[in-house]
Motif scaffolding. Structure first.
Motif, PDB file in Angstrom:
ATOM      1  N   VAL A 188       1.696   3.065 -15.180  1.00 36.02           N
ATOM      2  CA  VAL A 188       1.784   2.224 -13.984  1.00 36.02           C
ATOM      3  C   VAL A 188       0.748   1.092 -13.956  1.00 36.02           C
ATOM      4  O   VAL A 188       0.698   0.335 -12.988  1.00 36.02           O
ATOM      5  N   GLY A 189      -0.036   0.959 -14.995  1.00 37.96           N
ATOM      6  CA  GLY A 189      -1.091  -0.055 -15.018  1.00 37.96           C
ATOM      7  C   GLY A 189      -0.590  -1.462 -14.760  1.00 37.96           C
ATOM      8  O   GLY A 189      -1.171  -2.201 -13.960  1.00 37.96           O
ATOM      9  N   ASN A 190       0.497  -1.859 -15.406  1.00 37.82           N
ATOM     10  CA  ASN A 190       1.022  -3.215 -15.200  1.00 37.82           C
ATOM     11  C   ASN A 190       1.591  -3.393 -13.800  1.00 37.82           C
ATOM     12  O   ASN A 190       1.502  -4.477 -13.220  1.00 37.82           O
ATOM     13  N   VAL A 191       2.192  -2.343 -13.249  1.00 39.95           N
ATOM     14  CA  VAL A 191       2.712  -2.407 -11.881  1.00 39.95           C
ATOM     15  C   VAL A 191       1.557  -2.614 -10.908  1.00 39.95           C
ATOM     16  O   VAL A 191       1.624  -3.457 -10.006  1.00 39.95           O
ATOM     17  N   LEU A 192       0.477  -1.851 -11.094  1.00 41.96           N
ATOM     18  CA  LEU A 192      -0.690  -1.994 -10.227  1.00 41.96           C
ATOM     19  C   LEU A 192      -1.307  -3.377 -10.361  1.00 41.96           C
ATOM     20  O   LEU A 192      -1.701  -3.997  -9.366  1.00 41.96           O
ATOM     21  N   ARG A 193      -1.370  -3.886 -11.584  1.00 43.01           N
ATOM     22  CA  ARG A 193      -1.888  -5.244 -11.801  1.00 43.01           C
ATOM     23  C   ARG A 193      -1.043  -6.256 -11.029  1.00 43.01           C
ATOM     24  O   ARG A 193      -1.565  -7.163 -10.381  1.00 43.01           O
ATOM     25  N   GLY A 194       0.263  -6.081 -11.061  1.00 41.02           N
ATOM     26  CA  GLY A 194       1.152  -6.991 -10.336  1.00 41.02           C
ATOM     27  C   GLY A 194       0.955  -6.918  -8.830  1.00 41.02           C
ATOM     28  O   GLY A 194       0.910  -7.945  -8.149  1.00 41.02           O
TER      29      GLY A 194
ATOM     30  N   ASP B  83       0.842  -1.207   0.000  1.00 40.36           N
ATOM     31  CA  ASP B  83       0.000   0.000   0.000  1.00 40.36           C
ATOM     32  C   ASP B  83       0.873   1.252   0.000  1.00 40.36           C
ATOM     33  O   ASP B  83       0.618   2.203  -0.745  1.00 40.36           O
ATOM     34  N   ARG B  84       1.918   1.274   0.819  1.00 45.28           N
ATOM     35  CA  ARG B  84       2.804   2.448   0.884  1.00 45.28           C
ATOM     36  C   ARG B  84       3.539   2.663  -0.438  1.00 45.28           C
ATOM     37  O   ARG B  84       3.713   3.803  -0.872  1.00 45.28           O
ATOM     38  N   MET B  85       3.979   1.573  -1.077  1.00 48.44           N
ATOM     39  CA  MET B  85       4.676   1.718  -2.365  1.00 48.44           C
ATOM     40  C   MET B  85       3.739   2.309  -3.416  1.00 48.44           C
ATOM     41  O   MET B  85       4.155   3.172  -4.193  1.00 48.44           O
ATOM     42  N   ILE B  86       2.493   1.854  -3.448  1.00 46.81           N
ATOM     43  CA  ILE B  86       1.536   2.408  -4.415  1.00 46.81           C
ATOM     44  C   ILE B  86       1.297   3.894  -4.120  1.00 46.81           C
ATOM     45  O   ILE B  86       1.250   4.716  -5.041  1.00 46.81           O
ATOM     46  N   GLU B  87       1.187   4.248  -2.847  1.00 45.55           N
ATOM     47  CA  GLU B  87       0.996   5.661  -2.484  1.00 45.55           C
ATOM     48  C   GLU B  87       2.200   6.505  -2.903  1.00 45.55           C
ATOM     49  O   GLU B  87       2.037   7.638  -3.372  1.00 45.55           O
TER      50      GLU B  87
ATOM     51  N   GLU C  72      -8.629  -3.289  -6.654  1.00 45.56           N
ATOM     52  CA  GLU C  72      -8.326  -2.610  -5.392  1.00 45.56           C
ATOM     53  C   GLU C  72      -6.972  -1.904  -5.465  1.00 45.56           C
ATOM     54  O   GLU C  72      -6.819  -0.806  -4.938  1.00 45.56           O
ATOM     55  N   ALA C  73      -6.002  -2.497  -6.149  1.00 47.89           N
ATOM     56  CA  ALA C  73      -4.700  -1.834  -6.326  1.00 47.89           C
ATOM     57  C   ALA C  73      -4.889  -0.524  -7.093  1.00 47.89           C
ATOM     58  O   ALA C  73      -4.260   0.493  -6.764  1.00 47.89           O
ATOM     59  N   ARG C  74      -5.773  -0.526  -8.084  1.00 47.51           N
ATOM     60  CA  ARG C  74      -6.076   0.713  -8.820  1.00 47.51           C
ATOM     61  C   ARG C  74      -6.732   1.735  -7.891  1.00 47.51           C
ATOM     62  O   ARG C  74      -6.457   2.934  -7.982  1.00 47.51           O
ATOM     63  N   ARG C  75      -7.600   1.245  -6.994  1.00 43.92           N
ATOM     64  CA  ARG C  75      -8.251   2.141  -6.040  1.00 43.92           C
ATOM     65  C   ARG C  75      -7.222   2.747  -5.075  1.00 43.92           C
ATOM     66  O   ARG C  75      -7.345   3.915  -4.712  1.00 43.92           O
ATOM     67  N   VAL C  76      -6.236   1.964  -4.663  1.00 42.33           N
ATOM     68  CA  VAL C  76      -5.169   2.499  -3.802  1.00 42.33           C
ATOM     69  C   VAL C  76      -4.465   3.629  -4.546  1.00 42.33           C
ATOM     70  O   VAL C  76      -4.217   4.703  -3.990  1.00 42.33           O
TER      71      VAL C  76
END
Length: 129
Positions: A61-67, A45-49, A106-110
């Motif tokens: 960043v779409g593929n990163v979020l998917r991962g 969560d912190r890395m996505i933020e 949910e990763a996209r929502r983060v």
């Protein structure tokens, strides 16, 4: 029904690979060790933020979020005995109680500032009860 049509092996193939690729990339590129524990999702969560604060366009960043989402889904699978389900290009996790969860979304929502993979995992696994 052929082996290819069975839900778990076919549905799990892509997200399991995305999760493993994310673990390897984080270990090698960012020196971050992800161990498929619920606690590791705090770090995700912190890395996505942090990525969001840098302000890259979503397309970058779409593929990163998917991962990251696939990684969170695999944490749920391993913690709760859930399984991956797929319809077309969409992948969900189905917990033993029959509920469906969408950790990739949910990763996209983060990234949008409205979600938490850690809380999704807690809710999906019942760890908060």
């Amino acid at each position: 029904m052929t082996a290819q049509q069975e839900t778990r092996p076919h549905a799990a193939a892509k997200p399991v690979r995305w999760a493993a690729d994310t673990v390897a990339t984080m270990r090698e590129g960012a020196r971050v060790r992800l161990d498929y524990s619920a606690q590791s999702l705090w770090r995700v969560d912190r890395m996505i933020e942090e990525i969001r604060r840098e302000g890259p366009p979503y397309a970058a960043v779409g593929n990163v979020l998917r991962g990251f989402g696939a990684y969170a889904g695999e944490v749920i699978v391993r913690q709760s005995g859930a399984e991956w389900w797929a319809t077309g290009a969409d992948h969900w996790v189905r917990t033993p109680d029959g509920r469906l969860w969408d950790p990739i979304d949910e990763a996209r929502r983060v990234y949008d500032g409205h979600g938490s993979l850690r809380l999704l995992c807690r809710d999906a696994t019942g760890a908060g009860h």
